[in-house]
Design a protein around this motif. Structure first.
Motif, PDB file in Angstrom:
ATOM      1  N   LEU A  71       0.832  -1.205   0.000  1.00 59.06           N
ATOM      2  CA  LEU A  71       0.000   0.000   0.000  1.00 59.06           C
ATOM      3  C   LEU A  71       0.868   1.258   0.000  1.00 59.06           C
ATOM      4  N   ALA A  72       1.909   1.259   0.835  1.00 60.42           N
ATOM      5  CA  ALA A  72       2.790   2.426   0.918  1.00 60.42           C
ATOM      6  C   ALA A  72       3.461   2.710  -0.430  1.00 60.42           C
ATOM      7  N   LYS A  73       3.884   1.663  -1.118  1.00 59.90           N
ATOM      8  CA  LYS A  73       4.522   1.848  -2.417  1.00 59.90           C
ATOM      9  C   LYS A  73       3.547   2.475  -3.412  1.00 59.90           C
ATOM     10  N   ALA A  74       2.291   2.035  -3.374  1.00 62.34           N
ATOM     11  CA  ALA A  74       1.284   2.579  -4.293  1.00 62.34           C
ATOM     12  C   ALA A  74       0.971   4.036  -3.988  1.00 62.34           C
ATOM     13  N   LEU A  75       1.068   4.390  -2.710  1.00 65.24           N
ATOM     14  CA  LEU A  75       0.786   5.766  -2.297  1.00 65.24           C
ATOM     15  C   LEU A  75       2.002   6.675  -2.406  1.00 65.24           C
ATOM     16  N   GLY A  76       3.180   6.090  -2.654  1.00 66.27           N
ATOM     17  CA  GLY A  76       4.395   6.890  -2.696  1.00 66.27           C
ATOM     18  C   GLY A  76       4.837   7.340  -1.322  1.00 66.27           C
ATOM     19  N   GLN A  77       4.567   6.521  -0.299  1.00 62.90           N
ATOM     20  CA  GLN A  77       4.921   6.850   1.078  1.00 62.90           C
ATOM     21  C   GLN A  77       5.921   5.839   1.622  1.00 62.90           C
ATOM     22  N   SER A  78       6.517   6.174   2.759  1.00 64.53           N
ATOM     23  CA  SER A  78       7.477   5.284   3.397  1.00 64.53           C
ATOM     24  C   SER A  78       6.745   4.116   4.065  1.00 64.53           C
ATOM     25  N   PRO A  79       7.097   2.855   3.736  1.00 59.81           N
ATOM     26  CA  PRO A  79       6.443   1.710   4.383  1.00 59.81           C
ATOM     27  C   PRO A  79       6.568   1.747   5.902  1.00 59.81           C
ATOM     28  N   ARG A  80       7.753   2.150   6.394  1.00 58.19           N
ATOM     29  CA  ARG A  80       7.946   2.202   7.833  1.00 58.19           C
ATOM     30  C   ARG A  80       7.013   3.230   8.477  1.00 58.19           C
ATOM     31  N   ASP A  81       6.944   4.414   7.874  1.00 61.31           N
ATOM     32  CA  ASP A  81       6.103   5.471   8.449  1.00 61.31           C
ATOM     33  C   ASP A  81       4.630   5.098   8.402  1.00 61.31           C
ATOM     34  N   LEU A  82       4.185   4.532   7.270  1.00 57.86           N
ATOM     35  CA  LEU A  82       2.777   4.174   7.167  1.00 57.86           C
ATOM     36  C   LEU A  82       2.427   3.044   8.131  1.00 57.86           C
ATOM     37  N   SER A  83       3.308   2.058   8.245  1.00 60.35           N
ATOM     38  CA  SER A  83       3.058   0.951   9.172  1.00 60.35           C
ATOM     39  C   SER A  83       2.970   1.450  10.608  1.00 60.35           C
ATOM     40  N   ALA A  84       3.884   2.346  10.985  1.00 60.98           N
ATOM     41  CA  ALA A  84       3.850   2.897  12.344  1.00 60.98           C
ATOM     42  C   ALA A  84       2.567   3.688  12.580  1.00 60.98           C
ATOM     43  N   ARG A  85       2.119   4.404  11.566  1.00 58.20           N
ATOM     44  CA  ARG A  85       0.894   5.198  11.707  1.00 58.20           C
ATOM     45  C   ARG A  85      -0.329   4.298  11.871  1.00 58.20           C
ATOM     46  N   VAL A  86      -0.359   3.222  11.097  1.00 57.48           N
ATOM     47  CA  VAL A  86      -1.472   2.279  11.208  1.00 57.48           C
ATOM     48  C   VAL A  86      -1.485   1.637  12.592  1.00 57.48           C
ATOM     49  N   GLN A  87      -0.318   1.275  13.105  1.00 58.90           N
ATOM     50  CA  GLN A  87      -0.247   0.655  14.422  1.00 58.90           C
ATOM     51  C   GLN A  87      -0.660   1.621  15.530  1.00 58.90           C
ATOM     52  N   ARG A  88      -0.287   2.902  15.368  1.00 54.42           N
ATOM     53  CA  ARG A  88      -0.689   3.894  16.376  1.00 54.42           C
ATOM     54  C   ARG A  88      -2.204   4.063  16.436  1.00 54.42           C
ATOM     55  N   ASN A  89      -2.852   3.789  15.303  1.00 55.00           N
ATOM     56  CA  ASN A  89      -4.304   3.994  15.225  1.00 55.00           C
ATOM     57  C   ASN A  89      -5.056   2.674  15.104  1.00 55.00           C
ATOM     58  N   ARG A  90      -4.446   1.600  15.614  1.00 51.56           N
ATOM     59  CA  ARG A  90      -5.006   0.265  15.430  1.00 51.56           C
ATOM     60  C   ARG A  90      -6.393   0.103  16.032  1.00 51.56           C
ATOM     61  N   SER A  91      -6.741   0.914  17.018  1.00 52.42           N
ATOM     62  CA  SER A  91      -8.059   0.813  17.645  1.00 52.42           C
ATOM     63  C   SER A  91      -9.115   1.663  16.937  1.00 52.42           C
ATOM     64  N   LYS A  92      -8.712   2.436  15.935  1.00 55.30           N
ATOM     65  CA  LYS A  92      -9.644   3.336  15.261  1.00 55.30           C
ATOM     66  C   LYS A  92     -10.246   2.694  14.022  1.00 55.30           C
ATOM     67  N   GLY A  93     -11.337   3.279  13.590  1.00 56.92           N
ATOM     68  CA  GLY A  93     -12.006   2.781  12.398  1.00 56.92           C
ATOM     69  C   GLY A  93     -11.823   3.666  11.184  1.00 56.92           C
ATOM     70  N   PHE A  94     -11.054   4.781  11.343  1.00 60.38           N
ATOM     71  CA  PHE A  94     -10.898   5.703  10.209  1.00 60.38           C
ATOM     72  C   PHE A  94      -9.616   6.497  10.348  1.00 60.38           C
ATOM     73  N   ILE A  95      -8.812   6.510   9.303  1.00 63.26           N
ATOM     74  CA  ILE A  95      -7.713   7.461   9.160  1.00 63.26           C
ATOM     75  C   ILE A  95      -7.592   7.805   7.675  1.00 63.26           C
ATOM     76  N   TYR A  96      -7.155   9.054   7.382  1.00 61.53           N
ATOM     77  CA  TYR A  96      -6.896   9.426   5.998  1.00 61.53           C
ATOM     78  C   TYR A  96      -5.580   8.807   5.536  1.00 61.53           C
ATOM     79  N   LEU A  97      -5.560   8.321   4.312  1.00 54.99           N
ATOM     80  CA  LEU A  97      -4.325   7.849   3.693  1.00 54.99           C
ATOM     81  C   LEU A  97      -3.749   8.924   2.774  1.00 54.99           C
ATOM     82  N   LYS A  98      -4.563   9.418   1.859  1.00 57.28           N
ATOM     83  CA  LYS A  98      -4.127  10.478   0.955  1.00 57.28           C
ATOM     84  C   LYS A  98      -5.369  11.169   0.411  1.00 57.28           C
TER      85      LYS A  98
END
Length: 596
Positions: free
Chosen positions: A109-136
């Motif tokens: 997903l990060a590659k398709a969005l042109g984002q850092s895999p590490r940064d996106l993975s960390a962001r997803v983990q920080r919000n693991r209890s949520k049902g919504f976050i913006y990707l792009k």
């Protein structure tokens, strides 16, 4: 011989072994039969008697409520040309809980969005209890479809709108811009936000297990798009004003520039250009210096552009007429500890020559001969010291000295535009009041239909008397020959003021101005030009600001189909210009008189 005395063992509890095992089977079969019967009865009950329960439970798991995004209204010029349009875009978002549970490939997903895999993975983990976050946000539908085609669990798209400004930098300061949620943040986008913003709706939809919409079920609340707003200015006039201002700022290597044009009969803003500008469609490098609309926010001392108002105060007092004489010998005039200077010793001059040559000495003599509140009160009536009420966000009121500062020195300097600060919009409105015969009309950024009532703030005879006097400024003898427009009578006034700085005035920094109206026989348009600190080619208003005025005014009159009020031959004769057949070639510059 021994005898085996063992007796065969019996099943515990007595009885035959076969009978015991058969009883167990019957017991197990009976229990399962009862359970099956219970389930059958319950299923029959739910299906036949309480079928709504199953339907509600299914809908709760598959039916969702989705928002319906409403389109923001357009901003259009007075001719209906779109200037700010909302275009559909796709915003990608994620349900982190669902993505983590399904083991979504975050690296892919990060590659398709042109984002850092590490940064996106960390962001997803920080919000693991949520049902919504913006990707792009605000991707083109084509780019978004490429990401959604990967079918990554928990990743979805939704339609939003992004604002697009076809005129780019030319209208940036007027229109402003919107934020990511399509709400106005600057300029007229903010001023008219309540009208422009749409009212979102909602609907029920059925989605599959992957979150894809299967069916639209029902409309809960309809979306209502925002209202379109027709603005006062003509995009062609605006572009011409911006182009000529940019040319003037570049030629004189100025810090900044402002141009404001008003319709005399309606108070409508026909053009408002600012330099430096920015691209509202790409604000990645936007700086605060380029953001502000200097025409309504920046205050400055207007210099000699206020001398016509001093002349108006003289005529209004009844103490002076247009033929009154002033002895300016020897070209200086002392007021207490202040020595006021003209650029030349003009000797004895009349009221018209005062404006033609821009005499500081004569205007100071007028101000000190009148009651101390005469000139400041006229400034107030013409709109200085308070906002124009245009409704433009961040508009400044300017500054008029309080009455306890109306001492001889302050009054003398006020007569030629020092000790008072104004905005370019205020200055243009004051001249529009003179051009309309003394009637002040409200400033409007919205297109106006029909006659616009105004408030009389100056006697009509006095206002009409000022116009031919100001025409002499745009002649060989005046300070603004370069403001002349072939075929039209032009009336106006130059101004050149030292820029204020901490502790006094900068010796080598100036504000160069020209404010004028056309055609002078029946004014239709007033244009004010301000060039901030020109550093090449002369800093006087007649050199830096007047040529910008002439070029922009010529285009404005042509685009508005205003008939000429002077033949080309007569104009050439009065201004001592070459024959009209040579006007397409550059005319040698005449050295204008110096002015205060």
């Amino acid at each position: 011989m021994s005898v085996d005395r063992r007796v065969p063992a019996r099943a515990a509890g007595g009885g035959e072994p076969g009978l015991k095992y058969a009883g167990r089977h019957y017991l197990v079969f009976g229990v399962f039969g009862l359970l099956l019967a219970g389930l059958t009865l319950r299923a029959g009950y739910l299906t036949v008697v309480d079928s709504e329960f199953l339907r509600a439970q299914g809908d709760a798991r598959m039916m969702r409520t989705e928002p319906i995004v409403a389109m923001r209204g357009m901003l259009r010029d007075r001719n209906g040309v779109p200037l700010a349009v909302s275009t559909p875009v796709t915003t990608l978002w994620m349900n982190p809980r669902q993505a983590i549970a399904a083991g979504a490939d975050i690296g892919k997903l990060a590659k398709a969005l042109g984002q850092s895999p590490r940064d996106l993975s960390a962001r997803v983990q920080r919000n693991r209890s949520k049902g919504f976050i913006y990707l792009k946000r605000h991707l083109s539908p084509t780019d978004a479809e490429g990401v959604l085609a990967l079918d990554i669990p928990g990743v979805f798209g939704m339609t939003e709108y992004r604002r697009f400004y076809p005129e780019g930098e030319a209208t940036a300061h007027l229109l402003g811009f919107t934020d990511l949620d399509d709400h106005g943040k600057e300029g007229l986008e903010l001023a008219f936000d309540e009208e422009l913003v749409g009212r979102a709706g909602s609907k029920r939809v059925v989605k599959d297990l992957k979150g894809h919409r299967v069916q639209d079920v029902s409309l809960i609340k309809a979306a209502h798009p925002g209202h379109d707003v027709d603005l006062s200015f003509d995009s062609r006039v605006q572009y011409s004003a911006y182009r000529e201002l940019a040319r003037g700022v570049a030629e004189h290597q100025a810090v900044a520039g402002v141009l404001v044009s008003l319709d005399v009969d309606t108070g409508e803003v026909l053009a408002m250009a600012n330099l430096p500008s920015y691209n509202p469609n790409n604000r990645a490098r936007l700086t605060p210096n380029a953001l502000r609309n200097r025409a309504v926010t920046d205050m400055f001392e207007p210099g000699s552009t206020l001398k016509p108002i001093t002349v108006a105060a003289a005529l209004e007092s009844g103490k002076y007429t247009t033929r009154s004489l002033f002895d300016t010998t020897p070209g200086t005039y002392r007021v207490l500890n202040k020595l006021i200077r003209d650029h030349h010793n003009y000797g004895v001059i009349d009221m018209t020559t005062l404006l033609t040559k821009s005499s500081n000495v004569a205007t100071a003599q007028i101000a000190l001969s009148l009651p101390r509140d005469t000139l400041p009160m006229l400034h107030q009536r013409l709109g200085f010291g308070h906002s124009t009420g245009s409704g433009f966000p961040g508009e400044s009121a300017g500054r008029l000295q309080p009455s306890n500062r109306w001492n001889p020195v302050e009054l003398a300097t006020m007569s030629y535009g020092y000790g008072i600060t104004v905005t370019a919009l205020q200055l243009a409105q004051a001249y529009a009041t003179i051009a309309s015969g003394g009637v002040q009309r409200p400033i409007s950024f919205r297109r106006v239909e029909g006659e616009v009532p105004g408030k009389r703030v100056l006697d009509e005879k006095i206002a009409r008397a000022l116009i031919p006097m100001m025409e002499t400024v745009v002649t060989q003898e005046g300070t603004a020959l370069r403001a002349a427009v072939p075929g039209y009578r032009i009336a106006g006034k130059t101004g050149t003021a030292h820029k204020a700085q901490s502790g006094g005035y900068a010796a080598d920094q100036y504000m160069s101005l020209f404010v004028g109206m056309a055609p002078a026989s029946k004014p239709r348009v007033v244009t004010a030009v301000v060039i901030d600190n020109p550093r090449k080619g002369g800093y006087y208003g007649g050199l830096a600001a007047a040529p910008v005025f002439a070029r922009a005014m010529a285009d404005t009159l042509r685009l508005m189909n205003v008939e000429p009020d002077r033949s080309a031959e007569r104009l050439a004769e009065q201004h001592r210009l070459p024959h009209p057949s040579t006007w397409q070639r550059p005319v040698a510059a005449h050295a204008p008189g110096r002015e205060g």
